[in-house]
Scaffold this active site. Structure first.
Site, PDB file in Angstrom:
ATOM      1  N   ARG A  66     -65.284  30.044  46.349  1.00 23.96           N
ATOM      2  CA  ARG A  66     -63.943  29.477  46.267  1.00 23.96           C
ATOM      3  C   ARG A  66     -62.805  30.500  46.308  1.00 23.96           C
ATOM      4  O   ARG A  66     -61.860  30.362  47.065  1.00 23.96           O
ATOM      5  CB  ARG A  66     -63.815  28.608  45.011  1.00 23.96           C
ATOM      6  CG  ARG A  66     -62.426  28.020  44.909  1.00 23.96           C
ATOM      7  CD  ARG A  66     -62.178  26.953  43.866  1.00 23.96           C
ATOM      8  NE  ARG A  66     -63.311  26.367  43.227  1.00 23.96           N
ATOM      9  CZ  ARG A  66     -63.985  25.311  43.678  1.00 23.96           C
ATOM     10  NH1 ARG A  66     -63.635  24.766  44.826  1.00 23.96           N
ATOM     11  NH2 ARG A  66     -64.992  24.826  43.004  1.00 23.96           N
ATOM     12  N   MET A  91     -61.551  18.108  51.235  1.00 21.04           N
ATOM     13  CA  MET A  91     -62.621  17.876  50.265  1.00 21.04           C
ATOM     14  C   MET A  91     -62.976  19.131  49.466  1.00 21.04           C
ATOM     15  O   MET A  91     -64.136  19.493  49.344  1.00 21.04           O
ATOM     16  CB  MET A  91     -63.872  17.351  51.009  1.00 21.04           C
ATOM     17  CG  MET A  91     -63.614  16.096  51.816  1.00 21.04           C
ATOM     18  SD  MET A  91     -62.945  14.748  50.822  1.00 21.04           S
ATOM     19  CE  MET A  91     -64.443  14.250  49.983  1.00 21.04           C
ATOM     20  N   ASN A 108     -51.543  15.564  46.799  1.00 20.87           N
ATOM     21  CA  ASN A 108     -52.783  14.940  47.262  1.00 20.87           C
ATOM     22  C   ASN A 108     -52.638  13.428  47.202  1.00 20.87           C
ATOM     23  O   ASN A 108     -51.834  12.897  46.428  1.00 20.87           O
ATOM     24  CB  ASN A 108     -53.947  15.372  46.356  1.00 20.87           C
ATOM     25  CG  ASN A 108     -55.273  14.792  46.804  1.00 20.87           C
ATOM     26  OD1 ASN A 108     -55.589  14.793  48.006  1.00 20.87           O
ATOM     27  ND2 ASN A 108     -56.062  14.287  45.877  1.00 20.87           N
ATOM     28  N   HIS A 110     -55.019   9.924  46.655  1.00 20.68           N
ATOM     29  CA  HIS A 110     -56.328   9.494  46.153  1.00 20.68           C
ATOM     30  C   HIS A 110     -56.425   7.966  46.243  1.00 20.68           C
ATOM     31  O   HIS A 110     -55.482   7.267  45.866  1.00 20.68           O
ATOM     32  CB  HIS A 110     -56.489   9.952  44.697  1.00 20.68           C
ATOM     33  CG  HIS A 110     -57.828   9.593  44.138  1.00 20.68           C
ATOM     34  ND1 HIS A 110     -58.973  10.271  44.496  1.00 20.68           N
ATOM     35  CD2 HIS A 110     -58.214   8.622  43.276  1.00 20.68           C
ATOM     36  CE1 HIS A 110     -60.007   9.727  43.869  1.00 20.68           C
ATOM     37  NE2 HIS A 110     -59.573   8.732  43.131  1.00 20.68           N
TER      38      HIS A 110
HETATM   39  C1  GRF Z   1     -58.325   8.931  52.015  1.00 21.36           C
HETATM   40  O1  GRF Z   1     -58.899   7.778  51.501  1.00 21.36           O
HETATM   41  C2  GRF Z   1     -57.653   9.711  50.924  1.00 21.36           C
HETATM   42  O2  GRF Z   1     -57.125   8.909  49.921  1.00 21.36           O
HETATM   43  C3  GRF Z   1     -58.784  10.545  50.378  1.00 21.36           C
HETATM   44  O3  GRF Z   1     -59.547  10.893  51.487  1.00 21.36           O
HETATM   45  C4  GRF Z   1     -59.374   9.921  52.517  1.00 21.36           C
HETATM   46  C5  GRF Z   1     -58.921  10.650  53.728  1.00 21.36           C
HETATM   47  O4  GRF Z   1     -58.828   9.823  54.848  1.00 21.36           O
HETATM   48  N1  GRF Z   1     -58.274  11.689  49.646  1.00 21.36           N
HETATM   49  P1  GRF Z   1     -58.116  10.356  56.172  1.00 21.36           P
HETATM   50  O5  GRF Z   1     -58.899  11.606  56.605  1.00 21.36           O
HETATM   51  O6  GRF Z   1     -56.698  10.675  55.836  1.00 21.36           O
HETATM   52  O7  GRF Z   1     -58.257   9.269  57.163  1.00 21.36           O
END
Ligand code: GRF
Length: 203
Positions: A66, A91, A108, A110
């Protein structure tokens, strides 16, 4: 006025990145995407960024620990001098060193109403728990997993018979309309107070 440069970090599909891009193109969000960085070289979102003619950087994270990776990430971002770093399906957890350099400027999204259902598979967690309302949250990023100060939330009803796919799709639609609004909010705040370190949003 502060510069309004957004760096996007992603690992996958990139639909939230595209929604931010669209909001800028429509004139709803007064900002520019200075670069899109992916830790996954073949992420669809990165290919999209290239097609759009944006600065698209592949910075593979596989096999790098990391602290080392986040130093590479900092060095990658620095020439673009982003005002904000927006995680859009990125991720990875960011190191304290990374967060120090962009204190109060990392966001971010979520797919749940935090603090409920942090971490992976938030929509599946919500269905398994049996909640009748879930939604999405845009928050500032701290060292925890989906724990930083909340900026905006949107509720989404859970329907009888929902599957992970149907619920995720309904939430995603709201994500796309929420993230750019939260970005606009943070950029406006930065205009009023350009050094937000230590000045985090109320919980
Ligand atoms: C989304 O559901 C977001 O909330 C989460 O990861 C997903 C990413 O989707 N953190 P995308 O790559 O933006 O289509």
């Amino acid at each position: 006025m502060m510069p309004r440069k957004i760096a996007i970090l992603l690992s996958g599909r990139g639909s939230n990145f595209l929604a931010i891009h669209d909001a800028i193109a429509r004139g709803d969000l007064n900002a520019g995407i200075c670069c899109v960085v992916s830790n996954v070289p073949d992420a669809a979102g990165l290919a999209k960024a290239r097609e759009l003619g944006l600065n698209a950087v592949s910075l593979p994270s596989r096999g790098i620990e990391r602290t080392g990776y986040d130093r590479l990430l900092l060095a990658t971002l620095r020439p673009f001098s982003p005002t904000l770093v927006c995680l859009a399906g990125f991720m990875r957890i960011l190191s304290p060193e990374f967060l120090r350099e962009y204190a109060g400027r990392v966001m971010n999204i979520h797919p749940a109403l935090l603090p409920s259902f942090p971490g992976l598979h938030a929509q599946r967690q919500a269905l398994q728990y049996g909640v009748k309302v879930s939604g999405c949250t845009v928050h500032l990023v701290d060292e925890g997993v989906d724990t930083g100060p909340i900026l905006l939330q949107r509720a989404v009803e859970v329907f009888e018979g929902d599957t992970e796919e149907t619920l995720s799709a309904r939430i995603l639609k709201q994500e796309h309309d929420l993230y750019w609004r939260a970005i606009a909010m943070v950029l406006d705040r930065l205009d009023r107070n350009p050094s937000p370190a230590g000045d985090t949003a109320p919980r």
